[in-house]
Scaffold this active site. Structure first.
Site, PDB file in Angstrom:
ATOM      1  N   CYS A  84       0.838  -1.185   0.000  1.00 36.73           N
ATOM      2  CA  CYS A  84       0.000   0.000   0.000  1.00 36.73           C
ATOM      3  C   CYS A  84       0.880   1.245   0.000  1.00 36.73           C
ATOM      4  CB  CYS A  84      -0.903   0.024   1.232  1.00 36.73           C
ATOM      5  SG  CYS A  84      -1.931  -1.443   1.413  1.00 36.73           S
ATOM      6  N   ARG A 134       1.149   1.795  -6.000  1.00 38.43           N
ATOM      7  CA  ARG A 134       1.315   0.833  -4.913  1.00 38.43           C
ATOM      8  C   ARG A 134      -0.019   0.264  -4.434  1.00 38.43           C
ATOM      9  NH1 ARG A 134       6.175   0.457  -2.351  1.00 38.43           N
ATOM     10  NH2 ARG A 134       5.116  -0.369  -0.529  1.00 38.43           N
ATOM     11  N   TRP A 165      -3.921  -1.455  -1.233  1.00 34.36           N
ATOM     12  CA  TRP A 165      -3.978  -2.734  -1.944  1.00 34.36           C
ATOM     13  C   TRP A 165      -4.516  -3.739  -0.935  1.00 34.36           C
ATOM     14  CZ3 TRP A 165      -3.549  -4.582  -6.768  1.00 34.36           C
ATOM     15  CH2 TRP A 165      -3.369  -5.950  -6.933  1.00 34.36           C
ATOM     16  N   ASN A 171       0.599  -0.689   6.014  1.00 32.33           N
ATOM     17  CA  ASN A 171       0.966  -1.505   4.866  1.00 32.33           C
ATOM     18  C   ASN A 171       1.512  -2.820   5.409  1.00 32.33           C
ATOM     19  OD1 ASN A 171       1.944  -2.630   2.502  1.00 32.33           O
ATOM     20  ND2 ASN A 171       3.738  -1.302   2.388  1.00 32.33           N
ATOM     21  N   GLY A 172       0.889  -3.938   5.049  1.00 31.44           N
ATOM     22  CA  GLY A 172       1.377  -5.227   5.517  1.00 31.44           C
ATOM     23  C   GLY A 172       0.260  -6.076   6.079  1.00 31.44           C
ATOM     24  N   GLU A 188       7.858 -21.664 -18.675  1.00 32.79           N
ATOM     25  CA  GLU A 188       7.787 -20.284 -18.217  1.00 32.79           C
ATOM     26  C   GLU A 188       8.994 -19.482 -18.702  1.00 32.79           C
ATOM     27  OE1 GLU A 188       6.833 -16.735 -16.000  1.00 32.79           O
ATOM     28  OE2 GLU A 188       5.771 -18.287 -17.113  1.00 32.79           O
ATOM     29  N   LYS A 247       8.632 -16.165 -21.010  1.00 35.55           N
ATOM     30  CA  LYS A 247       9.176 -14.864 -20.625  1.00 35.55           C
ATOM     31  C   LYS A 247      10.041 -14.284 -21.746  1.00 35.55           C
ATOM     32  CE  LYS A 247       7.445 -13.786 -16.790  1.00 35.55           C
ATOM     33  NZ  LYS A 247       6.249 -14.445 -17.328  1.00 35.55           N
ATOM     34  N   GLU A 255       7.783 -13.133 -24.601  1.00 36.41           N
ATOM     35  CA  GLU A 255       6.948 -11.984 -24.255  1.00 36.41           C
ATOM     36  C   GLU A 255       7.697 -10.665 -24.357  1.00 36.41           C
ATOM     37  OE1 GLU A 255       3.653 -13.075 -20.934  1.00 36.41           O
ATOM     38  OE2 GLU A 255       5.735 -13.284 -20.298  1.00 36.41           O
ATOM     39  N   HIS A 289      11.858 -36.528 -29.876  1.00 36.04           N
ATOM     40  CA  HIS A 289      10.604 -36.653 -30.613  1.00 36.04           C
ATOM     41  C   HIS A 289      10.327 -35.436 -31.483  1.00 36.04           C
ATOM     42  CE1 HIS A 289       9.317 -40.335 -28.530  1.00 36.04           C
ATOM     43  NE2 HIS A 289       9.977 -39.825 -27.501  1.00 36.04           N
ATOM     44  N   LYS A 326      -1.935  -6.617 -19.425  1.00 28.24           N
ATOM     45  CA  LYS A 326      -1.708  -7.222 -18.116  1.00 28.24           C
ATOM     46  C   LYS A 326      -2.779  -8.248 -17.789  1.00 28.24           C
ATOM     47  CE  LYS A 326       0.354  -7.852 -14.233  1.00 28.24           C
ATOM     48  NZ  LYS A 326       1.585  -8.666 -14.254  1.00 28.24           N
TER      49      LYS A 326
END
Length: 608
Positions: free
Chosen positions: A2, A27, A74, A100-101, A481, A485, A488, A504, A603
């Site tokens: 946050c 944030r 957040w 925050n937390g 992945e 990446k 992308e 194969h 996103k």
């Protein structure tokens, strides 16, 4: 994650707070609020949604306050709404807190405070802090804060003001960031530097376990016992855009370096290291989870690979069929789903259109649905039977980094929890796995120190046209992945394969120009993967080995080696993720692409 901002001085505080929140909205953007100490008492204004909703309600308020706090949220505890927005106050409206937390023991503290007559109005963990300080207050706000901190467990940065100490801001931190801006006849507080730069460039960073008292003329730093700490200011010469990224060139690399904290937050409050007990309040009854006879993971993109990792782990831990389905395909098939199927929907945003529609299909078939989601209040969280939050904070870069490792972390905890419920995992094995997981943040921090080595490697391969990634067992999804990446953000063609599939088809592509990233671990199928590496070597492929087992065989066949810490299988996929992220990032930077906003990508994919 946050945004926190505070000010005490001679200027009117309201525009300073709003300006700071605008610079910190990256944030958190679920809700926002400010607390002001006016001549006639505490005033709190807060609204859910983007910051402009708050700005609209305060634009007509003619405040003369010169001290206050602001917050952009957040959400972690409680859905995003006006009531759950920060700041939070005590019952007397004398004390305001922003935070925050995560406060791990907030339920226990809340129960004890309720027994003493305190009334709570929100669903947040933060409100407990305001009531606790109020309960402990005897005329000395810093002392009350110190006493409260000794009762609180968790990871947090927080700030408090009180009408009984109308020229003081008291702040403290452990794990979450706080920075103090030092001015002439005024002082500032923020969770990040961007909120301060238009006012001062002289700052003090708080360390974990430290408390600060700010007034117009001074800043005092002390430990939680009140022992004073001397610290010189630092001069910041960043511009605002750089400061939002904490000095990093891109949000993606900033978020890559936030992964130790993201994993720590994903683990926070969810297990007891001494007993091996796991606490996952998903909203689905334990009895229902005991009776599941099949698990299906639904996801797209990077989240799909998190589900694949979970499949490999769960097959070791559970005696159930485990399926991993692409969200865009599942909804057009005729899947076998029953009321005893657990459908786990994995989505950072909670709004991924294909995954969401597939979850709705599963619900029509009476399955139990569980969301693994980062964004509180998103559609998946509202429609699923239960939800486990990643608690990773906002992820700005389009290419997912910390959300992926947080997904791996939460899915691992879920698998261990199900193993306990279904009596397929002995308690000692669960406890050992948790002890290993507990080490993850520190191991990730150590691994991130290898960035210069990986950047140097990237400089040798940024101009190639193709890459192959190979892995087996839990590292096959990480190979997928890694290839994703690279595609992308660098626009290099890359493919990930199960290493056993090399013969194969993909082996036809191997020549002296083809770099092949091989993920090889001592924890699983080591000899077989080494044999696959030999096959690449025989065809003159360029071998980049990422391994936790550097030995003569690896050194003989590999052209380049990136070593990761040796640990147990439960952490293997998490650790191997960091090098493939860093390699893709630095190759993309060298190619000059838009790393944070790659072409053609968004996103969150909210349309089919």
């Amino acid at each position: 994650m946050c945004g926190i901002v505070g000010y005490v001085g001679e200027k009117k505080v309201q525009p300073i707070l709003l300006d700071g929140l605008r610079r910190l909205e990256y944030r958190g953007y679920d809700s926002s609020g400010i607390a002001l100490i006016e001549a006639d008492g505490l005033r709190v204004y807060k609204r859910s949604g983007k910051l402009q909703a708050l700005e609209q309600i305060v634009s007509e308020k003619l405040s003369k306050a010169t001290i206050g706090l602001g917050h952009t949220r957040w959400a972690t505890h409680g859905e995003p709404n006006d009531t759950n927005a920060h700041p939070h106050t005590d019952n007397h409206d004398n004390i305001a807190v922003i935070h925050n937390g995560i406060i791990e023991n907030h339920l226990d503290l809340k129960k004890k405070l309720q027994e003493k007559g305190h009334t709570f109005v929100s669903d947040t963990d933060t409100e407990v802090i305001a009531h606790l300080i109020s309960e402990l207050y005897d005329g000395d706000l810093p002392k009350a804060m110190q006493q409260a901190l000794k009762r609180i467990r968790g990871a947090y940065a927080l700030a408090v003001i009180s009408t009984d100490a109308p020229r003081q801001i008291v702040a403290a931190k452990t794990s979450s960031p706080l920075v103090i801006g030092v001015g002439e006849g005024e002082n500032f507080l923020a969770s990040d530097v961007p909120a301060l730069l238009s006012h001062t460039r002289e700052v003090l960073y708080l360390n974990d376990g430290e408390l600060a008292v700010l007034d117009d003329q001074s800043v005092q730093i002390m430990d939680f016992d009140g022992n004073p700490i001397e610290r010189a200011t630092q001069h910041i010469n960043w511009d605002v855009a750089t400061a939002q990224k904490s000095g990093y060139k891109h949000f993606m690399i900033k978020e890559t370096h936030e992964q130790p904290m993201a994993v720590a937050d994903a683990l926070s409050g969810r297990f007891d290291l001494e007993t091996g007990e796991i606490f996952l309040d998903s909203g689905i009854d334990d009895e229902a989870l005991k009776n599941i006879d099949q698990i299906t993971f639904l996801a797209c993109g990077t989240a799909l690979y998190a589900g694949l990792v979970a499949k490999y782990l769960y097959q070791d831990w559970l005696q159930l069929p485990i399926n991993v389905e692409t969200g865009s395909e599942f909804r057009y098939s005729n899947p076998y789903i029953t009321e005893n199927t657990l459908v786990v929907t994995i989505s950072q945003s909670g709004e991924t259109a294909d995954t969401l529609e597939s979850m709705r299909l599963a619900k029509q078939k009476n399955a139990r649905t569980l969301g693994i989601v980062n964004v509180v209040g998103s559609t998946v969280t509202r429609e699923a039977d239960g939800v486990l939050y990643l608690q990773a904070g906002p992820e700005i870069g389009v290419a997912s980094t910390k959300a992926f490792t947080a997904q791996l972390t939460v899915l691992t905890l879920l698998g261990l929890y199900l193993g306990k419920l279904q009596s397929t995992l002995p308690q000692d094995q669960i406890k050992n796995a948790l002890q290993t997981m507990h080490k993850a943040p520190e191991l990730l921090r150590e691994l991130l120190k290898k960035e210069p080595e990986i950047e140097a490697l990237a400089s040798q391969f940024f101009d190639v046209q193709n890459f192959l990634y190979l892995g087996r067992d839990v590292l096959f999804p990480i190979a997928l992945e890694g290839a994703l990446k690279l595609k992308e953000i660098s626009y290099i063609h890359a493919e990930g394969y199960a290493a056993g599939e090399l013969k194969h088809g993909p082996i036809a592509l191997i020549d002296e120009h083809m770099p092949v990233v091989v993920l090889i671990t001592k924890n699983s199928v080591y000899d077989k993967v080494l044999s696959n590496v030999e096959e690449v070597k025989a065809r003159k492929g360029i071998i980049i080995a990422i391994t936790d087992e550097v030995n003569e065989d690896i050194e003989r066949v590999a052209d380049h080696i990136i070593e990761v810490p040796a640990t147990d299988k439960v952490l293997t996929p998490l650790l191997f993720t960091i090098p493939v992220q860093l390699l893709a990032y630095h190759i993309a930077v060298l190619r000059g692409t838009d790393v944070d906003q790659p072409r053609n990508l968004a996103k969150s994919v909210t349309v089919e």
